[in-house]
Scaffold this motif. Sequence first.
Motif, PDB file in Angstrom:
ATOM      1  N   THR A   7       0.769  -1.637   0.005  1.00 19.75           N
ATOM      2  CA  THR A   7      -0.082   0.116  -0.125  1.00 19.75           C
ATOM      3  C   THR A   7       1.026   1.072   0.186  1.00 19.75           C
ATOM      4  O   THR A   7       2.153   1.328   0.115  1.00 19.75           O
ATOM      5  N   ALA A   8       0.506   2.041  -0.294  1.00 18.95           N
ATOM      6  CA  ALA A   8       0.922   4.234  -0.178  1.00 18.95           C
ATOM      7  C   ALA A   8       1.332   4.384   1.067  1.00 18.95           C
ATOM      8  O   ALA A   8       2.441   5.032   1.166  1.00 18.95           O
ATOM      9  N   SER A   9       1.041   3.327   2.486  1.00 18.26           N
ATOM     10  CA  SER A   9       1.218   4.262   3.152  1.00 18.26           C
ATOM     11  C   SER A   9       2.084   3.237   4.155  1.00 18.26           C
ATOM     12  O   SER A   9       2.226   3.191   5.298  1.00 18.26           O
ATOM     13  N   GLU A  10       2.693   2.095   3.381  1.00 18.70           N
ATOM     14  CA  GLU A  10       3.169   1.514   3.962  1.00 18.70           C
ATOM     15  C   GLU A  10       5.133   1.480   3.867  1.00 18.70           C
ATOM     16  O   GLU A  10       4.739   2.493   2.577  1.00 18.70           O
ATOM     17  N   SER A  11       5.999   1.684   5.033  1.00 16.73           N
ATOM     18  CA  SER A  11       7.483   2.264   4.291  1.00 16.73           C
ATOM     19  C   SER A  11       7.967   1.091   3.364  1.00 16.73           C
ATOM     20  O   SER A  11       7.722   0.326   2.911  1.00 16.73           O
ATOM     21  N   VAL A  12       8.441   2.392   3.274  1.00 15.64           N
ATOM     22  CA  VAL A  12       9.840   1.475   1.667  1.00 15.64           C
ATOM     23  C   VAL A  12      10.716   0.800   2.816  1.00 15.64           C
ATOM     24  O   VAL A  12      10.879  -0.493   1.495  1.00 15.64           O
ATOM     25  N   GLN A  13      11.104   0.630   3.614  1.00 21.64           N
ATOM     26  CA  GLN A  13      11.792  -0.645   4.449  1.00 21.64           C
ATOM     27  C   GLN A  13      10.580  -2.062   4.167  1.00 21.64           C
ATOM     28  O   GLN A  13      11.578  -3.277   3.317  1.00 21.64           O
ATOM     29  N   THR A  14       9.833  -1.839   4.009  1.00 26.28           N
ATOM     30  CA  THR A  14       9.129  -3.302   4.322  1.00 26.28           C
ATOM     31  C   THR A  14       8.554  -3.810   2.988  1.00 26.28           C
ATOM     32  O   THR A  14       8.674  -4.709   2.706  1.00 26.28           O
ATOM     33  N   ALA A  15       8.500  -2.675   2.052  1.00 27.67           N
ATOM     34  CA  ALA A  15       7.813  -2.580   0.098  1.00 27.67           C
ATOM     35  C   ALA A  15       9.956  -3.343   0.421  1.00 27.67           C
ATOM     36  O   ALA A  15       9.594  -4.268  -1.151  1.00 27.67           O
ATOM     37  N   ALA A  16      11.015  -2.498   0.679  1.00 25.71           N
ATOM     38  CA  ALA A  16      12.259  -3.303  -0.031  1.00 25.71           C
ATOM     39  C   ALA A  16      12.285  -4.562   0.524  1.00 25.71           C
ATOM     40  O   ALA A  16      12.781  -5.873  -0.372  1.00 25.71           O
ATOM     41  N   ASP A  17      11.837  -5.127   1.570  1.00 23.01           N
ATOM     42  CA  ASP A  17      11.783  -6.557   2.420  1.00 23.01           C
ATOM     43  C   ASP A  17      11.187  -7.358   1.454  1.00 23.01           C
ATOM     44  O   ASP A  17      12.219  -8.542   1.312  1.00 23.01           O
ATOM     45  N   ILE A  18       9.867  -7.665   1.328  1.00 23.29           N
ATOM     46  CA  ILE A  18       9.504  -8.026   0.397  1.00 23.29           C
ATOM     47  C   ILE A  18       9.857  -8.300  -0.722  1.00 23.29           C
ATOM     48  O   ILE A  18       9.811  -9.583  -1.212  1.00 23.29           O
ATOM     49  N   MET A  19      10.296  -6.841  -1.188  1.00 25.44           N
ATOM     50  CA  MET A  19      10.895  -7.330  -2.742  1.00 25.44           C
ATOM     51  C   MET A  19      12.269  -8.368  -2.770  1.00 25.44           C
ATOM     52  O   MET A  19      12.503  -9.402  -3.638  1.00 25.44           O
ATOM     53  N   ILE A  20      13.363  -8.519  -1.711  1.00 28.38           N
ATOM     54  CA  ILE A  20      14.566  -8.408  -1.544  1.00 28.38           C
ATOM     55  C   ILE A  20      13.566 -10.676  -0.950  1.00 28.38           C
ATOM     56  O   ILE A  20      14.078 -11.064  -1.472  1.00 28.38           O
ATOM     57  N   GLU A  21      13.167 -10.640  -0.369  1.00 31.98           N
ATOM     58  CA  GLU A  21      12.177 -11.855   0.481  1.00 31.98           C
ATOM     59  C   GLU A  21      12.059 -13.099  -0.799  1.00 31.98           C
ATOM     60  O   GLU A  21      12.054 -13.725  -0.828  1.00 31.98           O
ATOM     61  N   HIS A  22      11.573 -11.900  -1.776  1.00 27.26           N
ATOM     62  CA  HIS A  22      10.683 -12.904  -3.108  1.00 27.26           C
ATOM     63  C   HIS A  22      11.750 -12.916  -3.906  1.00 27.26           C
ATOM     64  O   HIS A  22      10.929 -13.320  -5.037  1.00 27.26           O
ATOM     65  N   GLY A  23      12.556 -11.588  -4.328  1.00 26.63           N
ATOM     66  CA  GLY A  23      12.846 -11.589  -5.614  1.00 26.63           C
ATOM     67  C   GLY A  23      12.339 -11.144  -6.753  1.00 26.63           C
ATOM     68  O   GLY A  23      13.138 -11.473  -7.983  1.00 26.63           O
TER      69      GLY A  23
END
Length: 133
Positions: free
Chosen positions: A83-99
Amino acid sequence: MDDVFVGSLMSSPVYTVSNDTSLQNAGETMREHKIGSTIVVGDDDHLEGIITATDFIHVVAEGDPDPNATVASVMSTEVITTTASESVQTAADIMIEHGFDHLPVVDGEAVIGVITTTDLTAYLSTTEDPSPS
């Protein structure tokens, strides 16, 4: 990065195609807008999937693609979103975790943007001193 939110970095507008769009037309959309993915939506603009440049690489690597192939034949359908209100850190973690290199941003059922590794890199390049200094 916990105080920076996805909405401030995401790419928008979102370029979409339907699942019956030809691979050729989807590729043309991505090339025209210089984007690495496009969102696949249904008749009600509901998120159905995502197709990325990597998906096109797989099509080519597997041999001569069917000229009548549609996005539905290669898109990823189990799409993780943020979501737009999610922290960039959390989004980056999701992207790294799933590739992932592309993460759709939703507001309820509507896709409102995409955050990419390019967006994250651009942000970091403005906040961090280059190394080595």
